[in-house]
Design a protein around this motif. Sequence first.
Motif, PDB file in Angstrom:
ATOM      1  N   PHE A   1       0.818  -1.210   0.000  1.00 20.58           N
ATOM      2  CA  PHE A   1       0.000   0.000   0.000  1.00 20.58           C
ATOM      3  C   PHE A   1       0.856   1.267   0.000  1.00 20.58           C
ATOM      4  CE2 PHE A   1      -3.532  -2.596   2.212  1.00 20.58           C
ATOM      5  CZ  PHE A   1      -4.025  -3.013   0.991  1.00 20.58           C
ATOM      6  N   ASP A   2       2.060   1.199   0.579  1.00 25.13           N
ATOM      7  CA  ASP A   2       2.953   2.362   0.543  1.00 25.13           C
ATOM      8  C   ASP A   2       3.416   2.643  -0.888  1.00 25.13           C
ATOM      9  OD1 ASP A   2       2.864   2.922   3.310  1.00 25.13           O
ATOM     10  OD2 ASP A   2       4.368   1.380   3.705  1.00 25.13           O
ATOM     11  N   GLU A   3       3.757   1.590  -1.621  1.00 26.47           N
ATOM     12  CA  GLU A   3       4.127   1.760  -3.026  1.00 26.47           C
ATOM     13  C   GLU A   3       2.948   2.318  -3.818  1.00 26.47           C
ATOM     14  OE1 GLU A   3       5.889  -0.790  -6.823  1.00 26.47           O
ATOM     15  OE2 GLU A   3       4.794  -1.865  -5.242  1.00 26.47           O
ATOM     16  N   ALA A   4       1.760   1.819  -3.558  1.00 21.74           N
ATOM     17  CA  ALA A   4       0.573   2.312  -4.248  1.00 21.74           C
ATOM     18  C   ALA A   4       0.387   3.804  -3.994  1.00 21.74           C
ATOM     19  CB  ALA A   4      -0.664   1.532  -3.802  1.00 21.74           C
ATOM     20  N   LEU A   5       0.555   4.218  -2.755  1.00 15.16           N
ATOM     21  CA  LEU A   5       0.406   5.629  -2.406  1.00 15.16           C
ATOM     22  C   LEU A   5       1.459   6.481  -3.120  1.00 15.16           C
ATOM     23  CD1 LEU A   5      -1.171   7.672  -0.691  1.00 15.16           C
ATOM     24  CD2 LEU A   5       0.449   7.207   1.172  1.00 15.16           C
ATOM     25  N   ARG A   6       2.701   6.021  -3.136  1.00 15.21           N
ATOM     26  CA  ARG A   6       3.761   6.757  -3.850  1.00 15.21           C
ATOM     27  C   ARG A   6       3.429   6.875  -5.339  1.00 15.21           C
ATOM     28  NH1 ARG A   6       6.922   3.438  -0.662  1.00 15.21           N
ATOM     29  NH2 ARG A   6       7.432   2.092  -2.442  1.00 15.21           N
ATOM     30  N   CYS A   7       2.990   5.782  -5.926  1.00 19.14           N
ATOM     31  CA  CYS A   7       2.658   5.801  -7.353  1.00 19.14           C
ATOM     32  C   CYS A   7       1.485   6.734  -7.640  1.00 19.14           C
ATOM     33  CB  CYS A   7       2.343   4.386  -7.845  1.00 19.14           C
ATOM     34  SG  CYS A   7       3.806   3.361  -8.058  1.00 19.14           S
ATOM     35  N   SER A   8       0.503   6.739  -6.764  1.00 24.81           N
ATOM     36  CA  SER A   8      -0.639   7.610  -6.961  1.00 24.81           C
ATOM     37  C   SER A   8      -0.214   9.077  -6.908  1.00 24.81           C
ATOM     38  CB  SER A   8      -1.711   7.316  -5.910  1.00 24.81           C
ATOM     39  OG  SER A   8      -2.875   8.050  -6.181  1.00 24.81           O
ATOM     40  N   HIS A   9       0.603   9.419  -5.930  1.00 24.09           N
ATOM     41  CA  HIS A   9       1.102  10.795  -5.850  1.00 24.09           C
ATOM     42  C   HIS A   9       1.916  11.154  -7.100  1.00 24.09           C
ATOM     43  CE1 HIS A   9      -0.149  12.493  -2.027  1.00 24.09           C
ATOM     44  NE2 HIS A   9       0.062  11.331  -1.450  1.00 24.09           N
ATOM     45  N   LYS A  10       2.705  10.215  -7.588  1.00 20.40           N
ATOM     46  CA  LYS A  10       3.512  10.468  -8.784  1.00 20.40           C
ATOM     47  C   LYS A  10       2.619  10.712  -9.998  1.00 20.40           C
ATOM     48  CE  LYS A  10       7.343  10.729 -11.173  1.00 20.40           C
ATOM     49  NZ  LYS A  10       8.301  11.803 -10.994  1.00 20.40           N
ATOM     50  N   SER A  11       1.541   9.949 -10.138  1.00 17.05           N
ATOM     51  CA  SER A  11       0.638  10.167 -11.280  1.00 17.05           C
ATOM     52  C   SER A  11       0.075  11.589 -11.252  1.00 17.05           C
ATOM     53  CB  SER A  11      -0.488   9.125 -11.293  1.00 17.05           C
ATOM     54  OG  SER A  11      -1.420   9.350 -10.256  1.00 17.05           O
ATOM     55  N   LEU A  12      -0.238  12.073 -10.053  1.00 14.94           N
ATOM     56  CA  LEU A  12      -0.779  13.429  -9.928  1.00 14.94           C
ATOM     57  C   LEU A  12       0.296  14.499 -10.083  1.00 14.94           C
ATOM     58  CD1 LEU A  12      -3.362  12.602  -7.207  1.00 14.94           C
ATOM     59  CD2 LEU A  12      -3.875  13.852  -9.315  1.00 14.94           C
ATOM     60  N   GLU A  13       1.520  14.166  -9.757  1.00 18.22           N
ATOM     61  CA  GLU A  13       2.631  15.087 -10.019  1.00 18.22           C
ATOM     62  C   GLU A  13       2.797  15.267 -11.536  1.00 18.22           C
ATOM     63  OE1 GLU A  13       7.398  14.508  -9.875  1.00 18.22           O
ATOM     64  OE2 GLU A  13       6.339  14.060  -8.001  1.00 18.22           O
ATOM     65  N   LEU A  14       2.636  14.163 -12.270  1.00 16.10           N
ATOM     66  CA  LEU A  14       2.784  14.203 -13.724  1.00 16.10           C
ATOM     67  C   LEU A  14       1.567  14.793 -14.431  1.00 16.10           C
ATOM     68  CD1 LEU A  14       4.447  10.708 -14.131  1.00 16.10           C
ATOM     69  CD2 LEU A  14       5.556  12.937 -14.489  1.00 16.10           C
TER      70      LEU A  14
END
Length: 178
Positions: free
Chosen positions: A114-127
């Motif tokens: 779930f931590d990786e999922a959260l990081r990836c989600s934030h990255k998608s919104l950064e992009l």
Amino acid sequence: KDDSARILAGRIGRQIGAVKSRLHYFYAQHFVKRNDRQQQREHLEKAIDSDPTDADVLNAMHRFPEQDEAWRKRTLQGINVAVEDFRRQIKEASEYPTAYNQLAWLVSNTEGDFDEALRCSHKSLELLPNTAGYLDTLGRCYYAKNDLKNAVKYQTQAVRLEPYSGQIRRQLDFFICT
């Protein structure tokens, strides 16, 4: 079998397997409403056979109420394969947000890191900032981590961006009622 269907799928930037998967996924959802588990299961199987990385199909398989051991094993294996495929896509094209969001959506709705999922989600919104679908995923990631305050916060932002999306609104209602 129909060449015109393949051509149309290509025009909208989709592989024919992905289109077939979505078709069967929506049929499966139809049979949920009719309480026909057999037809639901058959269409989920056809969907995942058409596109093994369809996160919504894997999510539906994970939530399927009448799972036997073979179903559970196939589902978990499918989740792992899809996550690895999304990680590969991220490595190959780290500037595109879709794979980040897909990984986050799949894991936050099923199981995994779930931590990786959260990081990836934030990255998608950064992009790709201010994207309702990606904020919806971020809300789900926080919900998976039992952070209801942030789940509601980001889901509310998603609803503000797409107020007519029933799916996004239902998710906010679910978080608020939890």
